[in-house]
Scaffold this active site. Structure first.
Site, PDB file in Angstrom:
ATOM      1  N   HIS A 120       0.851  -1.208   0.000  1.00 51.06           N
ATOM      2  CA  HIS A 120       0.000   0.000   0.000  1.00 51.06           C
ATOM      3  C   HIS A 120       0.878   1.247   0.000  1.00 51.06           C
ATOM      4  CE1 HIS A 120      -3.844   2.118   1.469  1.00 51.06           C
ATOM      5  NE2 HIS A 120      -2.955   3.055   1.216  1.00 51.06           N
ATOM      6  N   HIS A 173       1.347   5.477  -1.716  1.00 52.26           N
ATOM      7  CA  HIS A 173       0.909   6.618  -2.533  1.00 52.26           C
ATOM      8  C   HIS A 173       2.161   7.190  -3.179  1.00 52.26           C
ATOM      9  CE1 HIS A 173      -3.158   6.713  -0.777  1.00 52.26           C
ATOM     10  NE2 HIS A 173      -2.532   6.228   0.292  1.00 52.26           N
ATOM     11  N   LYS A 190      -9.637  -0.399  -5.731  1.00 54.23           N
ATOM     12  CA  LYS A 190      -9.655   0.252  -4.426  1.00 54.23           C
ATOM     13  C   LYS A 190     -11.009   0.869  -4.145  1.00 54.23           C
ATOM     14  CE  LYS A 190      -8.088   2.414  -0.772  1.00 54.23           C
ATOM     15  NZ  LYS A 190      -6.927   2.391   0.079  1.00 54.23           N
ATOM     16  N   HIS A 202     -10.551   0.978   2.029  1.00 59.25           N
ATOM     17  CA  HIS A 202     -10.357   1.976   3.083  1.00 59.25           C
ATOM     18  C   HIS A 202     -11.586   1.838   3.979  1.00 59.25           C
ATOM     19  CE1 HIS A 202      -8.807   5.898   4.688  1.00 59.25           C
ATOM     20  NE2 HIS A 202      -9.984   5.791   5.278  1.00 59.25           N
ATOM     21  N   HIS A 212      -4.667  -0.855   6.084  1.00 58.67           N
ATOM     22  CA  HIS A 212      -4.188  -0.026   7.196  1.00 58.67           C
ATOM     23  C   HIS A 212      -5.114  -0.093   8.406  1.00 58.67           C
ATOM     24  CE1 HIS A 212      -6.965   2.679   5.190  1.00 58.67           C
ATOM     25  NE2 HIS A 212      -6.111   3.072   4.291  1.00 58.67           N
ATOM     26  N   ASP A 268       1.371   2.535   3.620  1.00 56.88           N
ATOM     27  CA  ASP A 268       0.529   3.723   3.404  1.00 56.88           C
ATOM     28  C   ASP A 268       1.376   4.993   3.383  1.00 56.88           C
ATOM     29  OD1 ASP A 268      -1.758   5.134   2.835  1.00 56.88           O
ATOM     30  OD2 ASP A 268      -2.571   5.054   4.858  1.00 56.88           O
TER      31      ASP A 268
HETATM   32  O1  DOR Z   1      -3.495   9.526   5.710  1.00 54.33           O
HETATM   33  C1  DOR Z   1      -3.842   9.230   4.584  1.00 54.33           C
HETATM   34  N1  DOR Z   1      -3.296   9.803   3.487  1.00 54.33           N
HETATM   35  N2  DOR Z   1      -4.817   8.322   4.444  1.00 54.33           N
HETATM   36  C2  DOR Z   1      -5.357   8.070   3.246  1.00 54.33           C
HETATM   37  O2  DOR Z   1      -6.256   7.264   3.189  1.00 54.33           O
HETATM   38  C3  DOR Z   1      -4.920   8.817   2.037  1.00 54.33           C
HETATM   39  C4  DOR Z   1      -3.566   9.317   2.189  1.00 54.33           C
HETATM   40  C5  DOR Z   1      -3.147  10.318   1.134  1.00 54.33           C
HETATM   41  O3  DOR Z   1      -3.365  10.058  -0.053  1.00 54.33           O
HETATM   42  O4  DOR Z   1      -2.584  11.348   1.491  1.00 54.33           O
HETATM   43 ZN    ZN Z   2      -3.452   5.029   1.680  1.00 51.93          ZN
END
Ligand code: DOR
Ligand code: ZN
Length: 345
Positions: free
Chosen positions: A14, A16, A100, A137, A175, A248
């Site tokens: 997971h 970003h 997702k 999520h 998460h 995450d």
């Molecule tokens: O803390 C987070 N940041 N939780 C999420 O679900 C998205 C993520 C983000 O893309 O910044």
């Molecule tokens: Zn995330």
């Protein structure tokens, strides 16, 4: 006392990676430690079709250089309008490995998410039929539900029913942050797994709120009470097969976090393995680390274990106060702290 840990090269289930200039600044931090990563689709605009996801994958590889020893595993962003045929087409073509589910308005980049899960049952039924995982999520968005209860209420109101209704669907409850979620996954059948972030193993909600508001400890789902953190540590280090590493990592510029309405997300990619290894060491469970980091994820996703190995040694490492990520200053998880395990590659 164990001084050296050599394990199969891990994956991050997971992440970003963002896009544009920020992608260029952050992707290499994940590619350095991990062989593969599940890449979240919550860009602006979100990645809702095959062509968009395929183009994003190309941008990731271009940012890393084609020689990078890293495979991004792409995901599709589900909306109320997602077409089951598009999902099946992209999965069959290898464009994405999973889809997702963001409940609409649950978190960053979720404005186009799903407003009611029943609206996408035809999509989820098709995913169950083709064996494609759904990544969730898991928080309700009802304004009347306290933010600290949103995950537990999601289990009660949505997840339990989903799993009963579509029992063949393979689900990753992402998460997880609560004892309720840990118990739910431990008691669920073979189609249900979970990821756990390093921050939810290290921090409880005091980290965010005691002695001042600390925006760099803020992410969603938000860290909970101490007993939840202890339940997560117990599950992660237990050797249970359907829980695995998912950082995450969610980078945001320092000035966007240190603001009156700071963004949710913790940038933990630079020292992810050191952070997790420290937890397993503290729990006396270094023998369970490889399963969590390198074996359980591939087993659930039906992918081979990475053949390479990596080594960590018991040696102090100090995390920088901030990183310049291609022009954006980002404060990492554990900024300024010393961790007891060093990743050697
Ligand atoms: O803390 C987070 N940041 N939780 C999420 O679900 C998205 C993520 C983000 O893309 O910044
Ligand atoms: Zn995330």
């Amino acid at each position: 006392m164990t001084q050296t840990l050599t394990i199969h090269r891990p994956d991050d289930w997971h992440v970003h990676l963002r896009d544009g200039a920020l992608l260029q600044g952050v992707a290499h931090h994940t590619a350095r430690q991990f062989a593969r990563a599940i890449v979240m689709p919550n860009l602006n605009p979100p990645m809702t079709d095959c062509e968009g996801v395929a183009a994003y994958r190309t941008r990731i590889m271009a940012a890393l250089g084609e020689a990078a020893d890293f495979t991004p595993l792409m995901t599709l962003y589900l909306t109320d309008a997602t077409d089951p045929d598009e999902v099946a087409r992209g999965h069959a073509a290898g464009v994405f490995v999973a889809a997702k589910l963001y409940p609409a308005h649950a978190t960053t980049g979720s404005a186009h998410g799903v407003t009611d899960i029943r609206r996408i049952y035809p999509v989820l039924e098709r995913m169950a039929a083709i064996g494609m995982p759904l990544l969730i999520h898991g928080e309700v968005t009802d304004a009347h539900v306290d933010i600290f209860d949103r995950e537990a209420v999601f289990i009660e109101r949505t997840l339990t029913r989903l799993i009963a209704d579509i029992s063949d669907l393979r689900v990753v409850f992402e998460h997880i942050t609560t004892a309720e979620a840990a118990d739910f996954v431990a008691g669920a059948g073979p189609n249900v797994a979970a990821t756990i972030t390093p921050q939810h193993l290290h921090l409880n909600r005091n980290a965010m709120l005691v002695g001042g508001i600390r925006p760099h400890a803020y992410c969603l789902p938000v860290a909970k009470r101490e007993h939840h953190r202890l339940a997560l540590r117990k599950l992660a280090t237990s050797g249970f097969a359907r829980v695995f590493l998912g950082t995450d990592t969610a980078p945001h510029a320092q000035h966007l976090k240190e603001a009156a309405c700071g963004c949710a997300g913790i940038f933990n990619a630079p020292f992810a393995l050191e952070s997790y290894a420290t937890v397993f060491d503290e729990e006396g469970a270094l023998d369970k680390f490889e399963a969590f980091a390198s074996l359980n994820g591939p087993a659930f996703y039906r992918l081979p274990v990475n053949p390479q190995t990596v080594t960590l040694v018991r040696e102090p490492v100090t995390v920088p106060d901030s990183y310049d990520c291609n022009g954006t200053t980002i404060v990492p998880f554990h900024a300024g702290e010393t961790l007891n395990w060093k990743w050697l590659g």
